[in-house]
Design an enzyme around this catalytic site. Structure first.
Site, PDB file in Angstrom:
ATOM      1  N   HIS A 280      -3.666  10.590  14.016  1.00  0.00           N
ATOM      2  CA  HIS A 280      -2.911  10.771  15.649  1.00  0.00           C
ATOM      3  C   HIS A 280      -1.972  11.792  15.311  1.00  0.00           C
ATOM      4  O   HIS A 280      -1.889  12.741  16.140  1.00  0.00           O
ATOM      5  CB  HIS A 280      -2.173   9.544  16.030  1.00  0.00           C
ATOM      6  CG  HIS A 280      -1.511   9.597  17.167  1.00  0.00           C
ATOM      7  ND1 HIS A 280      -2.201   9.307  18.335  1.00  0.00           N
ATOM      8  CD2 HIS A 280      -0.340   9.773  17.311  1.00  0.00           C
ATOM      9  CE1 HIS A 280      -1.281   9.575  19.502  1.00  0.00           C
ATOM     10  NE2 HIS A 280       0.024   9.967  18.618  1.00  0.00           N
ATOM     11  N   HIS A 295       0.772  16.741  15.977  1.00  0.00           N
ATOM     12  CA  HIS A 295       2.117  17.137  15.868  1.00  0.00           C
ATOM     13  C   HIS A 295       2.331  18.005  14.437  1.00  0.00           C
ATOM     14  O   HIS A 295       3.456  18.060  13.925  1.00  0.00           O
ATOM     15  CB  HIS A 295       3.047  16.034  15.810  1.00  0.00           C
ATOM     16  CG  HIS A 295       3.106  15.106  17.203  1.00  0.00           C
ATOM     17  ND1 HIS A 295       3.429  15.743  18.162  1.00  0.00           N
ATOM     18  CD2 HIS A 295       2.495  13.890  17.310  1.00  0.00           C
ATOM     19  CE1 HIS A 295       3.314  14.667  19.260  1.00  0.00           C
ATOM     20  NE2 HIS A 295       2.588  13.667  18.691  1.00  0.00           N
ATOM     21  N   LYS A 338      -2.332  19.097  26.844  1.00  0.00           N
ATOM     22  CA  LYS A 338      -1.144  18.585  26.084  1.00  0.00           C
ATOM     23  C   LYS A 338       0.071  19.192  26.908  1.00  0.00           C
ATOM     24  O   LYS A 338       0.590  20.381  26.526  1.00  0.00           O
ATOM     25  CB  LYS A 338      -1.300  18.714  24.470  1.00  0.00           C
ATOM     26  CG  LYS A 338       0.067  18.069  24.065  1.00  0.00           C
ATOM     27  CD  LYS A 338      -0.088  16.660  23.561  1.00  0.00           C
ATOM     28  CE  LYS A 338       0.960  16.155  22.634  1.00  0.00           C
ATOM     29  NZ  LYS A 338       0.712  14.621  22.421  1.00  0.00           N
TER      30      LYS A 338
END
Length: 399
Positions: A280, A295, A338
């Site tokens: 993730h 990220h 996003k």
């Protein structure tokens, strides 16, 4: 080891077909499956809080709020009976400490002593949570900020990347504010740094759809172990392990903790085991028609180079005085949006993982105050419970 190239579909590849025809498949790599509709992701943002202590005024107020429901012994699974400080938390759909204590209330409510115990337990939980249901930190703000600066001090660092920020944007924008990629170039020395190189091997071990079942191969397990071994050789991780043991936050091996909280696989928004904290945060996922996670600068750069990620502009940037950057930005990955995300850029994997890990362990489900190069910001972590074990659901820098 050959890295496969990816098939294109329009401006990006199809999430369900990641391997190009007639090309060599890397060990441990597998073709995707047709994406299925998943449950939309519900987001929640906590208000930053500071540790609070339990005092008699809090007990009195808490008693007034809870004693009625507690004496009745009412409890609904997954939903606290109280509406005050122990209000329902909406993350991960898991039982929280307050829910467990409310269930205990039902068992002891028949006696006055049991009612008093119930009130005190609930008050302790309530007083130990700040706005948004966040837990009290095991470390103070000063301790967290001093530790993060110390980890940066011993970090070997990286030769910095050349980036092209281009236009400023917002999460609500629809116009493309960046006609070119974010990354211009990355020094070869940076990509050849051991932990960076070994992390690159992990980036293609995952399927993007959270509804697709992951097949965990021996080759992937070996790559994971090599990466963890390299992490634990760094001064950053050695210092972190000593600190966490000294503070009694962990008692066993930090390597075991890292493997458990980052690489345990679980279900996220579907019936298939198709997610993990590492996937993730550092690779990214597709869930409910949107990008979830992603990220990390390494996979962002890789996906840009393969033509599968379209950078749309930056929202905010924090320069760490030559030691890296944090960029809040907007992008499209695998044709899914996003609207807002944040990534460390030019920071070593060991430093990034160390910051996320200490915040997850010491101040979970909260904004965790840290400091790098005298620049203050927060790390936000979310927990996920798998077979009674707390693991990382998400972690990212918040600026």
């Amino acid at each position: 080891m050959q890295i496969t190239t990816i098939s294109r579909s329009g401006n990006g590849r199809s999430p369900g077909n990641r391997i190009k025809e007639n090309e060599t498949q890397r060990p441990g790599r597998r073709a995707g499956t047709t994406p299925r509709r998943s449950i939309p992701n519900k987001k929640r943002r906590d208000v930053e809080d500071s540790p609070r202590v339990l005092d008699y005024n809090a007990v009195e107020e808490c008693s007034r709020l809870y004693v009625k429901d507690c004496s009745k012994g009412s409890s609904t699974p997954g939903r606290p009976v109280a509406t005050g400080p122990a209000r329902e938390r909406h993350h991960s759909s898991q039982y929280t400490d307050s829910i467990v204590l409310i269930d205990h209330c039902a068992l002891v409510q028949d006696t006055m002593k049991g009612r008093l115990l119930c009130v005190l337990l609930l008050c302790a939980v309530a007083a130990g949570r700040g706005p948004g249901g966040s837990r009290v930190s095991l470390l103070t703000t000063t301790e967290l900020q001093n530790l993060s600066e110390e980890l940066l001090r011993v970090d070997t660092g990286l030769q910095q990347l050349s980036i092209n920020l281009q236009g400023k944007t917002s999460s609500a924008a629809t116009r493309d504010s960046a006609s070119n990629p974010l990354f211009n170039s990355v020094p070869a020395a940076t990509m050849n740094t051991e932990t960076v190189r070994l992390m690159q091997n992990l980036l293609d071990n995952y399927l993007p759809q959270t509804t697709s079942r992951e097949v965990y191969t021996d080759a992937e397990k070996n790559e994971e172990n090599q990466f963890l071994d390299a992490l634990m050789k760094t001064q950053v991780m050695r210092n972190l392990e000593s600190y966490l043991k000294r503070k009694r936050i962990i008692t066993g091996s930090l390597r075991t903790t890292l493997k458990d909280i980052w690489f345990t696989q679980y279900k996220r928004g579907g019936r298939q085991i198709g997610s993990s904290g590492f996937e993730h945060v550092f690779v990214g996922e597709l869930k409910g028609g949107k990008v979830s996670g992603l990220h990390n600068w390494q996979n962002f750069k890789k996906e840009e180079e393969e033509g599968d990620l379209d950078y749309k502009g930056y929202i905010r940037i924090l320069d760490l005085n030559g030691k890296g950057k944090i960029i809040k930005l907007r992008f499209v990955w695998l044709n899914e949006p996003k609207p807002v995300g944040s990534i460390f850029v030019g920071v070593t994997p060991e430093l990034e993982l160390a910051l996320y890990t200490v915040c997850f362990l010491a101040k979970p489900d909260s904004r965790c105050p840290v400091k790098l190069s005298n620049k203050k910001f927060n790390i936000q972590t979310w927990t996920y419970t798998v077979r009674g074990q707390k693991v990382i659901g998400s972690a990212y820098p918040d600026i």
